[in-house]
Design a protein around this motif. Structure first.
Motif, PDB file in Angstrom:
ATOM      1  N   UNK A  77       0.839  -1.424  -0.061  1.00  0.00           N
ATOM      2  CA  UNK A  77      -0.092  -0.191  -0.069  1.00  0.00           C
ATOM      3  C   UNK A  77       0.896   1.200   0.069  1.00  0.00           C
ATOM      4  N   UNK A  78       1.743   1.170   0.710  1.00  0.00           N
ATOM      5  CA  UNK A  78       2.812   2.586   0.937  1.00  0.00           C
ATOM      6  C   UNK A  78       3.517   2.672  -0.400  1.00  0.00           C
ATOM      7  N   UNK A  79       3.737   1.823  -1.070  1.00  0.00           N
ATOM      8  CA  UNK A  79       4.692   1.814  -2.388  1.00  0.00           C
ATOM      9  C   UNK A  79       3.780   2.271  -3.520  1.00  0.00           C
ATOM     10  N   UNK A  80       2.502   1.790  -3.593  1.00  0.00           N
ATOM     11  CA  UNK A  80       1.717   1.987  -4.612  1.00  0.00           C
ATOM     12  C   UNK A  80       0.978   3.506  -4.298  1.00  0.00           C
ATOM     13  N   UNK A 152      12.630  -4.381  -0.171  1.00  0.00           N
ATOM     14  CA  UNK A 152      13.797  -4.626  -0.976  1.00  0.00           C
ATOM     15  C   UNK A 152      13.422  -5.046  -2.332  1.00  0.00           C
ATOM     16  N   UNK A 153      12.548  -6.014  -2.397  1.00  0.00           N
ATOM     17  CA  UNK A 153      12.463  -6.379  -3.730  1.00  0.00           C
ATOM     18  C   UNK A 153      11.384  -5.578  -4.730  1.00  0.00           C
ATOM     19  N   UNK A 154      10.102  -4.735  -4.009  1.00  0.00           N
ATOM     20  CA  UNK A 154       9.425  -3.849  -4.739  1.00  0.00           C
ATOM     21  C   UNK A 154      10.094  -2.594  -4.939  1.00  0.00           C
ATOM     22  N   UNK A 155      11.039  -2.231  -4.046  1.00  0.00           N
ATOM     23  CA  UNK A 155      11.648  -0.909  -4.352  1.00  0.00           C
ATOM     24  C   UNK A 155      12.593  -1.024  -5.503  1.00  0.00           C
ATOM     25  N   UNK A 156      13.294  -2.420  -5.550  1.00  0.00           N
ATOM     26  CA  UNK A 156      14.426  -2.552  -6.518  1.00  0.00           C
ATOM     27  C   UNK A 156      13.645  -2.602  -7.777  1.00  0.00           C
ATOM     28  N   UNK A 157      12.594  -2.871  -8.106  1.00  0.00           N
ATOM     29  CA  UNK A 157      11.923  -2.961  -9.151  1.00  0.00           C
ATOM     30  C   UNK A 157      11.165  -1.642  -9.558  1.00  0.00           C
ATOM     31  N   UNK A 158      10.663  -1.012  -8.726  1.00  0.00           N
ATOM     32  CA  UNK A 158      10.103   0.284  -9.045  1.00  0.00           C
ATOM     33  C   UNK A 158      10.979   1.388  -9.022  1.00  0.00           C
ATOM     34  N   UNK A 159      12.361   1.531  -8.361  1.00  0.00           N
ATOM     35  CA  UNK A 159      13.226   2.389  -8.815  1.00  0.00           C
ATOM     36  C   UNK A 159      13.925   2.291 -10.035  1.00  0.00           C
ATOM     37  N   UNK A 160      13.720   1.220 -10.786  1.00  0.00           N
ATOM     38  CA  UNK A 160      14.183   1.147 -12.059  1.00  0.00           C
ATOM     39  C   UNK A 160      13.462   1.847 -13.204  1.00  0.00           C
ATOM     40  N   UNK A 229       6.792  -7.881  -7.801  1.00  0.00           N
ATOM     41  CA  UNK A 229       7.341  -6.696  -7.561  1.00  0.00           C
ATOM     42  C   UNK A 229       7.669  -6.024  -8.994  1.00  0.00           C
ATOM     43  N   UNK A 230       7.746  -7.038 -10.183  1.00  0.00           N
ATOM     44  CA  UNK A 230       7.599  -6.642 -11.493  1.00  0.00           C
ATOM     45  C   UNK A 230       6.338  -6.148 -11.741  1.00  0.00           C
ATOM     46  N   UNK A 231       5.034  -6.661 -11.276  1.00  0.00           N
ATOM     47  CA  UNK A 231       3.909  -6.336 -11.599  1.00  0.00           C
ATOM     48  C   UNK A 231       3.468  -4.911 -10.996  1.00  0.00           C
ATOM     49  N   UNK A 232       3.978  -4.638  -9.891  1.00  0.00           N
ATOM     50  CA  UNK A 232       3.488  -3.247  -9.281  1.00  0.00           C
ATOM     51  C   UNK A 232       4.530  -2.091  -9.924  1.00  0.00           C
ATOM     52  N   UNK A 233       5.593  -2.675 -10.605  1.00  0.00           N
ATOM     53  CA  UNK A 233       6.341  -1.495 -11.430  1.00  0.00           C
ATOM     54  C   UNK A 233       6.023  -1.442 -12.859  1.00  0.00           C
ATOM     55  N   UNK A 234       5.339  -2.431 -13.418  1.00  0.00           N
ATOM     56  CA  UNK A 234       5.117  -2.502 -14.805  1.00  0.00           C
ATOM     57  C   UNK A 234       4.216  -1.221 -15.428  1.00  0.00           C
ATOM     58  N   UNK A 235       3.120  -0.697 -14.475  1.00  0.00           N
ATOM     59  CA  UNK A 235       2.473   0.533 -14.900  1.00  0.00           C
ATOM     60  C   UNK A 235       3.328   2.020 -15.098  1.00  0.00           C
TER      61      UNK A 235
END
Length: 489
Positions: A77-80, A152-160, A229-235
């Motif tokens: 929730x925080x990341x999205x 670690x994992x969601x941030x690694x994807x989102x920051x890319x 993590x990839x899914x959350x970063x994809x949009x």
């Protein structure tokens, strides 16, 4: 630029000293959580010199527990919220080390997060309406994320997906937890990301310059967090993204949880194929995150397992509030396992009640726990009190968690008097003779919160159990022993 986020575990140990857990100041939310604790509540003696907590014999667990927020949902929730357009109020946020790492990472990234002065479990996040860029483009921003895989994992994807240079690091155990499958997927989409060491584990370096999208084929055998993590970063990509699972997908309910949460933030994910097979996922280029205004974090279903198992073991009656038949979390299925063992389970949309007829003994079961690996740890201790062996299958992911959980569970169950057969991805637990566990066993927790919480339930066998380093529960559930004592007699 180096931003180090320090653990608060040590400061929480003081809350575990005798009586202090019941006299320390509490937030209004904490008071509500503990409101159902009866006057017979137990206190467990803390020896600070040895950093050990003695959990005294528990004859019965009876009462109602309001669960803290889900760790997985809290950090998602925080990341999205940070990636959305608009501001989002996140309520019932879990108070724990893992969530602090995410919150302080957002602070370091200069994503505005307003804390509620009257409620430590609520924050308001001002979204960036897209990718998060480094606030210091001239240098690398280092984020220290402890042992929080859900950060670690969601941030690694989102920051890319944004712009800037980053280094994501953690404690020594985090440097042993694989992330190579996620990095491989990100590189297939064009990201400049790599593991600093040759182990395929953090630290992770990222040199981000936005991504166009594309296709990625990844493994789902080790952790569902890579796919989530990839899914959350994809949009955040400028084009369509297609992600394919090339072998098998473990812990599929966690992926469903991620997809459901993304939908609440306005993004639809198309799923092709069977989630229990080799599915594919498509996120269209027009999908963008939009704040829902406010969102309530569901109670943590993994944490529910301790109280439900305690009721099943002792024959007490416990109701957990915060997750139930309407839950989006797969770990609620743990209640079904307790039912298979002989307990009685009553479901409501937002609660689960477990009890057991004293004339009905728990019996061993053979269960595929691939979809509930965290809650499956609790089953290992419940197995000590069952008739016949219990087989816990499809839990290879135990070996990749906060500690090497398979070996840890085998070691501590053996100390308590069980005979345990260990295999690559499953174990068979033969309970002690007459289900009598050994007295005054010192449980090594391996800096793993779930080891401490799970093995405290051995006290339901009418013995003292000594938990070494009880403060490790701060990772997800700092008030666990307080709440356990609140319904114990």
């Amino acid at each position: 630029m180096r931003i180090r986020i320090c653990s608060t575990t040590a400061s929480l140990l003081s809350l575990l000293s005798p009586m202090a857990a019941f006299t320390a100041p509490r937030s209004p939310h904490r008071q509500q959580q503990l409101a159902s604790s009866s006057l017979r509540a137990k206190t467990f003696a803390m020896d600070e010199s040895s950093n050990q907590l003695t959990v005294t014999p528990i004859a019965s667990l009876d009462g109602t527990v309001t669960l803290p927020g889900s760790k997985s949902l809290s950090n998602r929730c925080l990341l999205l919220a940070a990636l959305s357009s608009g501001s989002t109020r996140v309520e019932n946020l879990l108070e724990s080390d893992d969530i602090r790492y995410m919150l302080e990472a957002l602070d370091a990234l200069q994503v505005p997060v307003e804390r509620d002065a009257n409620d430590a479990t609520s924050v308001t996040v001002t979204g960036q309406a897209g990718p998060i860029n480094s606030p210091s483009p001239e240098s690398s921003l280092e984020l220290f994320l402890g042992n929080a895989g859900t950060a670690m994992r969601p941030l690694a994807a989102a920051l890319c997906m944004g712009h800037g240079s980053f280094i994501l690091d953690g404690v020594p155990r985090m440097r042993e937890r694989p992330i190579a499958d996620l990095i491989d997927g990100l590189r297939q989409l064009g990201a400049d990301a790599s593991c600093v060491e040759s182990t395929g584990c953090p630290p992770v370096t990222i040199r981000a310059d936005g991504l166009d999208g594309g296709e990625a084929s990844i493994s789902g055998k080790m952790s569902s967090q890579f796919l989530s993590s990839l899914l959350m970063a994809s949009p955040l990509c400028s084009g369509d993204v297609v992600i394919r699972i090339k072998d098998e997908l473990i812990s599929a309910p966690y992926v469903s949880l991620t997809i459901g949460l993304m939908k609440k933030f306005g993004v639809n994910v198309e799923v092709q194929g069977d989630m229990d097979g080799t599915p594919s996922f498509i996120v269209g280029k027009d999908e963008k995150y939009t704040s829902p205004g406010s969102i309530l974090v569901e109670g943590d279903a993994s944490s529910a397992s301790y109280f439900l198992a305690g009721a099943a073991i002792t024959g007490g009656t416990v109701t957990v509030r915060g997750c139930g038949s309407d839950s989006v979390q797969g770990d609620v299925a743990f209640a079904n396992v307790m039912e298979q063992m002989g307990a009685t389970v009553t479901w409501a949309p937002e609660s689960i009640t477990v009890t057991r007829d004293p004339n009905t003994k728990l019996k061993g079961v053979d269960v595929d726990c691939g979809k509930i690996p965290d809650a499956a740890m609790t089953l290992a201790v419940a197995a000590l009190f069952a008739e016949g062996p219990t087989t816990i299958r499809n839990v290879y992911s135990w070996r990749l968690k906060e500690t090497e959980r398979m070996k840890a569970i085998v070691a501590e169950c053996t100390k308590l008097g069980a005979t345990v057969e260990e295999f690559t991805d499953y174990c068979i637990i033969h309970p002690p003779k007459d289900n009598k566990v050994n007295e005054n066993v010192v449980i090594e927790t391996y800096d793993d919160h779930r080891m401490a919480m799970t093995f405290a339930l051995a006290a339901c066998g009418g013995v003292n159990v000594i938990i070494h380093d009880p403060g490790c529960t701060a990772k997800t559930f700092p008030t666990y022993f307080e709440m356990l004592g609140g319904i114990a007699s």
